[in-house]
Design an enzyme around this catalytic site. Structure first.
Site, PDB file in Angstrom:
ATOM      1  N   ARG A   1      66.306 110.765  57.278  1.00  0.00           N
ATOM      2  CA  ARG A   1      65.873 111.803  56.340  1.00  0.00           C
ATOM      3  C   ARG A   1      64.445 111.525  55.890  1.00  0.00           C
ATOM      4  O   ARG A   1      63.916 110.445  56.137  1.00  0.00           O
ATOM      5  CB  ARG A   1      66.823 111.893  55.144  1.00  0.00           C
ATOM      6  CG  ARG A   1      66.810 110.662  54.255  1.00  0.00           C
ATOM      7  CD  ARG A   1      67.723 110.846  53.033  1.00  0.00           C
ATOM      8  NE  ARG A   1      67.776 109.612  52.271  1.00  0.00           N
ATOM      9  CZ  ARG A   1      68.562 109.424  51.224  1.00  0.00           C
ATOM     10  NH1 ARG A   1      69.381 110.378  50.803  1.00  0.00           N
ATOM     11  NH2 ARG A   1      68.550 108.284  50.576  1.00  0.00           N
TER      12      ARG A   1
ATOM     13  N   ASN B   1      63.723 114.940  46.246  1.00  0.00           N
ATOM     14  CA  ASN B   1      64.710 113.910  45.917  1.00  0.00           C
ATOM     15  C   ASN B   1      64.084 112.547  46.150  1.00  0.00           C
ATOM     16  O   ASN B   1      63.564 112.279  47.233  1.00  0.00           O
ATOM     17  CB  ASN B   1      65.954 114.044  46.808  1.00  0.00           C
ATOM     18  CG  ASN B   1      67.061 113.107  46.354  1.00  0.00           C
ATOM     19  OD1 ASN B   1      67.590 113.282  45.260  1.00  0.00           O
ATOM     20  ND2 ASN B   1      67.384 112.114  47.152  1.00  0.00           N
ATOM     21  N   GLU B   2      64.110 111.733  45.137  1.00  0.00           N
ATOM     22  CA  GLU B   2      63.562 110.376  45.256  1.00  0.00           C
ATOM     23  C   GLU B   2      62.277 110.388  46.098  1.00  0.00           C
ATOM     24  O   GLU B   2      62.202 109.740  47.159  1.00  0.00           O
ATOM     25  CB  GLU B   2      64.597 109.416  45.834  1.00  0.00           C
ATOM     26  CG  GLU B   2      65.740 109.167  44.876  1.00  0.00           C
ATOM     27  CD  GLU B   2      66.665 108.038  45.296  1.00  0.00           C
ATOM     28  OE1 GLU B   2      66.665 107.659  46.480  1.00  0.00           O
ATOM     29  OE2 GLU B   2      67.402 107.528  44.432  1.00  0.00           O
TER      30      GLU B   2
ATOM     31  N   GLU C   1      71.469 109.719  39.087  1.00  0.00           N
ATOM     32  CA  GLU C   1      72.414 109.159  40.066  1.00  0.00           C
ATOM     33  C   GLU C   1      72.759 107.726  39.709  1.00  0.00           C
ATOM     34  O   GLU C   1      71.868 106.950  39.344  1.00  0.00           O
ATOM     35  CB  GLU C   1      71.789 109.084  41.468  1.00  0.00           C
ATOM     36  CG  GLU C   1      71.535 110.370  42.171  1.00  0.00           C
ATOM     37  CD  GLU C   1      70.921 110.108  43.553  1.00  0.00           C
ATOM     38  OE1 GLU C   1      71.147 109.028  44.123  1.00  0.00           O
ATOM     39  OE2 GLU C   1      70.191 110.978  44.032  1.00  0.00           O
TER      40      GLU C   1
ATOM     41  N   TRP D   1      74.532 101.068  51.519  1.00  0.00           N
ATOM     42  CA  TRP D   1      73.252 100.715  52.141  1.00  0.00           C
ATOM     43  C   TRP D   1      72.840  99.259  51.905  1.00  0.00           C
ATOM     44  O   TRP D   1      71.721  98.882  52.211  1.00  0.00           O
ATOM     45  CB  TRP D   1      72.160 101.683  51.662  1.00  0.00           C
ATOM     46  CG  TRP D   1      72.201 102.006  50.200  1.00  0.00           C
ATOM     47  CD1 TRP D   1      72.786 103.107  49.635  1.00  0.00           C
ATOM     48  CD2 TRP D   1      71.667 101.235  49.111  1.00  0.00           C
ATOM     49  NE1 TRP D   1      72.648 103.069  48.261  1.00  0.00           N
ATOM     50  CE2 TRP D   1      71.963 101.932  47.920  1.00  0.00           C
ATOM     51  CE3 TRP D   1      70.961 100.036  49.026  1.00  0.00           C
ATOM     52  CZ2 TRP D   1      71.597 101.471  46.654  1.00  0.00           C
ATOM     53  CZ3 TRP D   1      70.594  99.570  47.770  1.00  0.00           C
ATOM     54  CH2 TRP D   1      70.903 100.286  46.610  1.00  0.00           C
TER      55      TRP D   1
ATOM     56  N   LYS E   1      78.985 108.086  54.599  1.00  0.00           N
ATOM     57  CA  LYS E   1      80.418 108.346  54.428  1.00  0.00           C
ATOM     58  C   LYS E   1      81.145 107.189  53.759  1.00  0.00           C
ATOM     59  O   LYS E   1      82.233 107.368  53.227  1.00  0.00           O
ATOM     60  CB  LYS E   1      81.080 108.741  55.751  1.00  0.00           C
ATOM     61  CG  LYS E   1      80.950 107.746  56.866  1.00  0.00           C
ATOM     62  CD  LYS E   1      81.579 108.332  58.134  1.00  0.00           C
ATOM     63  CE  LYS E   1      81.311 107.466  59.348  1.00  0.00           C
ATOM     64  NZ  LYS E   1      79.872 107.368  59.685  1.00  0.00           N
TER      65      LYS E   1
ATOM     66  N   HIS F   1      79.887 105.629  51.158  1.00  0.00           N
ATOM     67  CA  HIS F   1      79.395 105.556  49.776  1.00  0.00           C
ATOM     68  C   HIS F   1      80.469 106.113  48.847  1.00  0.00           C
ATOM     69  O   HIS F   1      81.089 107.128  49.141  1.00  0.00           O
ATOM     70  CB  HIS F   1      78.116 106.401  49.659  1.00  0.00           C
ATOM     71  CG  HIS F   1      77.294 106.128  48.449  1.00  0.00           C
ATOM     72  ND1 HIS F   1      77.703 106.454  47.174  1.00  0.00           N
ATOM     73  CD2 HIS F   1      76.077 105.551  48.322  1.00  0.00           C
ATOM     74  CE1 HIS F   1      76.760 106.093  46.308  1.00  0.00           C
ATOM     75  NE2 HIS F   1      75.765 105.536  46.977  1.00  0.00           N
TER      76      HIS F   1
HETATM   77  C1  GLA Z   1      69.746 107.781  46.679  1.00  0.00           C
HETATM   78  C2  GLA Z   1      69.655 109.215  47.126  1.00  0.00           C
HETATM   79  C3  GLA Z   1      70.984 109.844  47.410  1.00  0.00           C
HETATM   80  C4  GLA Z   1      71.893 108.884  48.111  1.00  0.00           C
HETATM   81  C5  GLA Z   1      72.020 107.635  47.287  1.00  0.00           C
HETATM   82  C6  GLA Z   1      72.983 106.621  47.864  1.00  0.00           C
HETATM   83  O1  GLA Z   1      69.843 107.617  45.353  1.00  0.00           O
HETATM   84  O2  GLA Z   1      68.942 110.009  46.222  1.00  0.00           O
HETATM   85  O3  GLA Z   1      70.767 110.983  48.207  1.00  0.00           O
HETATM   86  O4  GLA Z   1      71.329 108.564  49.345  1.00  0.00           O
HETATM   87  O5  GLA Z   1      70.770 107.024  47.220  1.00  0.00           O
HETATM   88  O6  GLA Z   1      73.078 105.487  47.036  1.00  0.00           O
END
Ligand code: GLA
Length: 681
Positions: free
Chosen positions: A114, A152-153, A309, A317, A358, A360
């Site tokens: 991604r 996102n992040e 989050e 991960w 999957k 997580h």
């Molecule tokens: C990040 C991302 C999420 C997901 C989480 C998994 O925070 O923003 O999309 O990948 O990690 O911990």
């Protein structure tokens, strides 16, 4: 309070990333029913939906998202709607391969994961903003939408791109910064190793080199890279602000990410949101959580913030992904609230069947709702509903720790005296010592107003600007207490050594002059004459006005001072020139909080975390018991989580949490000079 009034609905937000596109539509109704059962009131939708929303350039398909938002709205669930730009669809790289990022050695980083885009790509910028425009136009008035979630992040995977497009953007950024090449050559010290530039076109990002790359070039590239990510945030925000009335945010990674200078991003969001995950390798991971929360609050200027989050249990991960034990989810979530979060969200609602994440954890695990995790989720939902009155209140702290991303970047450049000197190391050592003493800290930029703090800790502030060093001096002279640790004040913003002896910018403040560093070998320890031990670092230090508190007994510098104390005006500046062991760090921090008159919110056994939030004439005491034993505290009020009054004595069972509305409210104001009972004990 900047973002006060931007929050919608009542109470504390509770929810998760929700990815309905991963599931058949029949599942959506179950999802909403379960969300209602758990008390979920906010979900982030559409974060990774670009490839579905725009299957080919300019052709948008919103029908499925219309239906998903309507189902959520009908269930009374608010939506934090993503701009959906977090990860480009495969067609972008297929049609425009030049949008792909390149690694430091020049290799292409392909799609399939991604965030595979070059942050400086004009094509990515154009296509992503077109999508933001389309999404905003379609949903600006949707009644479920209460907030907008940019990307996102930002910078999580693609912060450093070394492609030719990035190189050109870097040159543009440098022209802005330096104006002419002479200034750049001076700043980068290019008289060294025949590096002088005579044409802007000769300059590149610090790509793979045969040996150590120019350090100021590296530092500027880190600055540029953070700014490029910020530019995407600003560009998306601008598009949104012309179309929507709801607050705009994006999820930071404070506490985990090194490469985004979030202090410079705060003005680009209406409310600060953060993501946090426990690191299994951190023996004090729950202290790391508190640190991240305190820093997030400080980045938000003390205002309430949103935990966008975290995880209900294991992530996927890390090399070994540790599941949360019963009660840990609740302690984690409520610690964030204690430290200023007015919303608690997770990644993600329903655990995926397929794809990279999957394994997580989620609110609804693969095993379904009949699980420990979903039970704990429901309990947390009830807890957060009971804490509605806390929303908008602020956390009290009398201690500041100075933190600067640029100092982090600077101190961890290569070719330094010791690889064992890292930025988080002493940052966390001092923070953890405060935590164990029950003291709440803000984690602020060196340019922050320090006047309200009784104690300021300055770990490894290697790179410091003149104005910030002078401000610390004024703070101490005005009656403050400060502790500076080794390898601080060494360079200016160009990474040029401050001459005349270390620690450069802080020499006068600390009343010391160091002529040479004597780093230690891996595993080598030295003894101090106060009985403590240290490792990693020693230095040949001469007191110039400072009093010697402790000296080395052995090692390369027997008899040389390791810890000093200097009266400056009405205050005191301490210098710690070595890496003390944990017990000695705790003892030093205990002595500092006593001398500075810092008082924890309430006396509690070590391992019982206590934080106070206040609003006008009300106060709430959060008590998180991380120990194996029941804790007893002197508190009067009502525990909002049990509804029970506590008339003077609060009992918190092992592993449990209490949030007491104090009656009467307790003021955090501490009488000057009054020592901390806990610290003295
Ligand atoms: C990040 C991302 C999420 C997901 C989480 C998994 O925070 O923003 O999309 O990948 O990690 O911990």
């Amino acid at each position: 309070m900047r973002q006060h009034g931007t929050w919608q609905g009542d109470g504390i937000y509770f929810g998760a990333d929700y990815n309905p596109e991963q599931w058949p539509e029949q599942v959506w109704a179950d999802d909403v029913a379960l969300m209602r059962r758990a008390g979920v009131n906010l979900v982030s939708v559409g974060i990774f939906s670009w490839a579905l929303l725009e299957p080919s350039p300019g052709r948008y398909e919103f029908d499925w998202l219309d239906r998903a938002l309507d189902v959520l709205h009908a269930g009374g669930i608010h939506v934090d709607l993503a701009t959906a730009t977090a990860s480009p669809p495969p067609w972008l790289a297929h049609r425009h391969p030049e949008t792909l990022p390149r690694a430091v050695g020049g290799g292409v980083l392909w799609p399939g994961g991604r965030q595979a885009y070059c942050p400086s790509s004009p094509v990515f910028r154009e296509r992503s903003l077109a999508l933001v425009e389309a999404v905003a136009d379609r949903y600006a008035e949707h009644p479920a939408v209460v907030m907008w979630h940019v990307s996102n992040e930002l910078g999580c995977h693609n912060v450093h791109c070394y492609c030719d497009v990035s190189a050109e953007a870097f040159r543009g950024w440098l022209r802005e910064r330096y104006g002419d090449l002479d200034r750049l050559n001076d700043a980068w010290g290019t008289a060294f190793w025949s590096q002088r530039y005579h044409d802007w076109a000769e300059i590149n990002p610090p790509r793979s080199t045969l040996t150590i790359a120019n350090p100021t070039q590296q530092l500027d590239f880190l600055r540029f890279s953070s700014d490029e990510q910020r530019a995407q945030l600003r560009a998306e925000r601008e598009v949104l602000k012309r179309r929507v009335r709801q607050p705009v945010t994006t999820n930071f990674m404070i506490g985990m990410a090194k490469h985004m200078d979030y202090h410079s991003w705060t003005s680009d969001v209406d409310l600060v949101a953060n993501d946090h995950y426990l690191m299994a390798t951190d023996p004090y991971a729950h202290l790391g959580l508190s640190f991240a929360a305190d820093q997030t609050r400080s980045v938000a200027g003390g205002d309430p913030w949103l935990l966008m989050e975290h995880s209900t249990s294991a992530v996927n991960w890390q090399p070994r992904n540790v599941a949360k034990t019963p009660g840990q989810l609740r302690r984690n979530s409520l610690t964030h609230v204690a430290r200023g979060a007015d919303g608690v969200l997770f990644f993600q609602w329903r655990a995926s069947r397929a794809g990279a994440e999957k394994y997580h954890s989620a609110l609804v695990p693969h095993a379904g709702p009949d699980t420990k995790v979903f039970d704990e989720v429901c309990r947390l939902g009830a807890d957060l509903a009971a804490l509605a009155e806390v929303r908008g209140s602020r956390v009290e702290a009398e201690v500041a720790i100075l933190f600067d991303w640029e100092a982090w970047w600077g101190v961890e450049l290569d070719s330094h005296p010791s690889v064992d000197v890292t930025y988080p190391d002493r940052m966390r050592a001092l923070y953890d010592a405060l935590w164990r003493a029950g003291v709440t800290a803000d984690v602020v930029h060196p340019s922050a107003d320090l006047s309200g703090y009784r104690l300021v800790l300055v770990p490894t502030l290697y790179l410091v600007r003149d104005a910030d060093a002078e401000a610390l001096h004024r703070y101490v002279a005005g009656g403050g207490t400060a502790l500076v640790t080794y390898f601080s004040g060494i360079v200016d913003e160009h990474d040029h050594i401050r001459l005349g002896g270390y620690p450069g910018a802080f020499r006068e403040l600390l009343g010391v002059r160091t002529e040479e560093f004597f780093p230690l070998l891996a595993g080598e320890r030295v003894a101090l004459d106060d009985g403590s031990t240290a490792d990693v670092w020693t230095e040949w230090l001469h007191p110039v006005g400072a009093e010697v508190v402790a000296s080395y007994e052995d090692g390369p510098l027997p008899g040389v001072p390791a810890l000093t104390r200097h009266r400056v005006g009405d205050g005191t500046a301490w210098y710690l020139a070595t890496r003390l062991d944990e017990a000695a760090t705790d003892a030093l921090v205990g002595r500092l909080i006593t001398e500075a008159g810092v008082r924890p919110p309430a006396a509690a056994p070590t391992g019982v975390e206590v934080v106070r939030r206040r609003a006008d004439d009300r106060s709430w005491l959060f008590v998180v018991n991380h120990t194996d034993a029941e804790a007893t505290l002197d508190v009067t009020g009502t525990d909002l989580l049990t509804g029970q009054p506590c008339g003077g004595t609060l009992r918190v069972p092992a592993g449990e949490v209490a949030v007491v509305r104090e009656e009467p409210a307790v003021s955090g104001a501490v009488p000057a000079g009054e020592p901390s009972p806990a610290a003295a004990a």
